[in-house]
Design a protein around this motif. Structure first.
Motif, PDB file in Angstrom:
ATOM      1  N   ARG A   2       5.161   3.206  -4.535  1.00 24.14           N
ATOM      2  CA  ARG A   2       4.912   4.180  -5.598  1.00 24.14           C
ATOM      3  C   ARG A   2       5.848   3.850  -6.760  1.00 24.14           C
ATOM      4  O   ARG A   2       7.005   3.503  -6.544  1.00 24.14           O
ATOM      5  N   ASP A  60      -2.575  -2.092  -5.855  1.00 21.65           N
ATOM      6  CA  ASP A  60      -1.964  -1.875  -4.538  1.00 21.65           C
ATOM      7  C   ASP A  60      -2.925  -1.292  -3.498  1.00 21.65           C
ATOM      8  O   ASP A  60      -2.507  -0.601  -2.568  1.00 21.65           O
ATOM      9  N   GLN A  76       0.526   5.235  -7.889  1.00 25.84           N
ATOM     10  CA  GLN A  76       0.280   3.980  -7.194  1.00 25.84           C
ATOM     11  C   GLN A  76      -0.185   2.934  -8.213  1.00 25.84           C
ATOM     12  O   GLN A  76      -0.927   3.283  -9.140  1.00 25.84           O
ATOM     13  N   THR A 105       0.822  -1.210   0.000  1.00 28.19           N
ATOM     14  CA  THR A 105       0.000   0.000   0.000  1.00 28.19           C
ATOM     15  C   THR A 105       0.863   1.271   0.000  1.00 28.19           C
ATOM     16  O   THR A 105       0.389   2.321  -0.390  1.00 28.19           O
TER      17      THR A 105
END
Ligand code: AP5
Ligand code: MG
Ligand code: ZN
Length: 214
Positions: free
Chosen positions: A128, A163, A159, A125
């Protein structure tokens, strides 16, 4: 060197692959990256793969196996490669074994990344990716010098679609069910090498190099 990077989503396969490519001079073959490129370019393959990937499900074996075999036949793979995200099912592993046998080759190592569930969610999470060059960062663990901007090319960071917490959880379940059995499969062949990949990425890298040689 012919090696497979095995491990759950977010374990750090891609992060280590970039460093191993530099060290060993063999290409990284990431099926996930190949699919994402096809989605971006709007190819037929991309259209077929997209819905599976966004849901965190595996793309069907028949869309994966020939694609990888074709890639491994290319000239830059003559001296080896790092398979990142393939094989992911027993069927894919068996197909890879058949292919290697036909070529009179074998795998030198299966590098297995071990990371616990909660750390995987944190890594996925917080990841990037650079829109332009694909470089990967983590907002806390491996941040870019300037927030939202790629150190390497100045591109904008974004992102990955898969994710989110929900999709990440599903990818981890799919991994447990379909991919984790490969650990036993490669244990039997003697190629499996386990790494505690929950530690700093430099430490993990040094351990891999120490294990597979200079
Ligand atoms: P794919 O792109 O392969 O995704 P994945 O397996 O889910 O793995 P990730 O890329 O998410 O994780 P990673 O291990 O590379 O971790 P990373 O280095 O980025 O596949 C995507 C989808 O494509 C699949 O869901 C499926 O649909 C399809 N697909 C692909 N191959 C397929 C196949 N063979 N068969 C069928 N379907 C297939 O690191 C993660 C984060 O952690 C980053 O932010 C990074 O900066 C950070 N980090 C890395 N190392 C460390 C560390 N040591 N400490 C702290 N943070 C770290
Ligand atoms: Mg990856
Ligand atoms: Zn970039």
């Amino acid at each position: 060197m012919r090696a497979v990077l095995l491990g759950p989503p977010g374990a750090g396969k891609g992060t280590q692959a970039v460093k191993l490519v530099e060290k060993y001079g063999v290409p990284q073959i990431s099926t996930g990256d190949i699919f994402r490129k096809n989605i971006k370019e709007g190819t037929e393959l991309g259209k077929k793969a997209q819905e599976y990937m966004n849901a965190g499900e595996l793309v069907p074996d028949e869309l994966v196996v020939d694609l990888v075999k074709d890639r491994l036949m290319q000239e830059d793979c003559a001296n080896g490669y790092l398979l990142d995200g393939f094989p992911r099912t027993i069927y894919q592993a068996e197909e890879l074994d058949k292919f290697l046998a036909e070529q009179g080759q074998k795998l030198d190592a299966v590098i297995n990344f071990e990371v616990g569930h909660d750390e995987l969610i944190t890594r996925l999470t917080g990841r990037r990716i650079c829109k332009k060059c694909g470089a990967s960062y983590h907002i806390v663990n491996i941040p870019p010098k300037k927030e939202g901007v790629c150190d390497k090319c100045g591109g904008e960071l974004e992102q990955r679609k898969d994710d989110t917490v929900e999709t990440a959880e599903n990818r981890i379940s799919v991994y447990r069910e379909s991919t984790a059995p490969l650990i036993g499969y490669y244990e039997k062949t003697g190629a499996l090498k386990n790494f505690n990949a929950e530690r700093d990425h430099e430490i993990v890298f040094n351990e891999i190099v120490a294990e597979i040689g200079e």
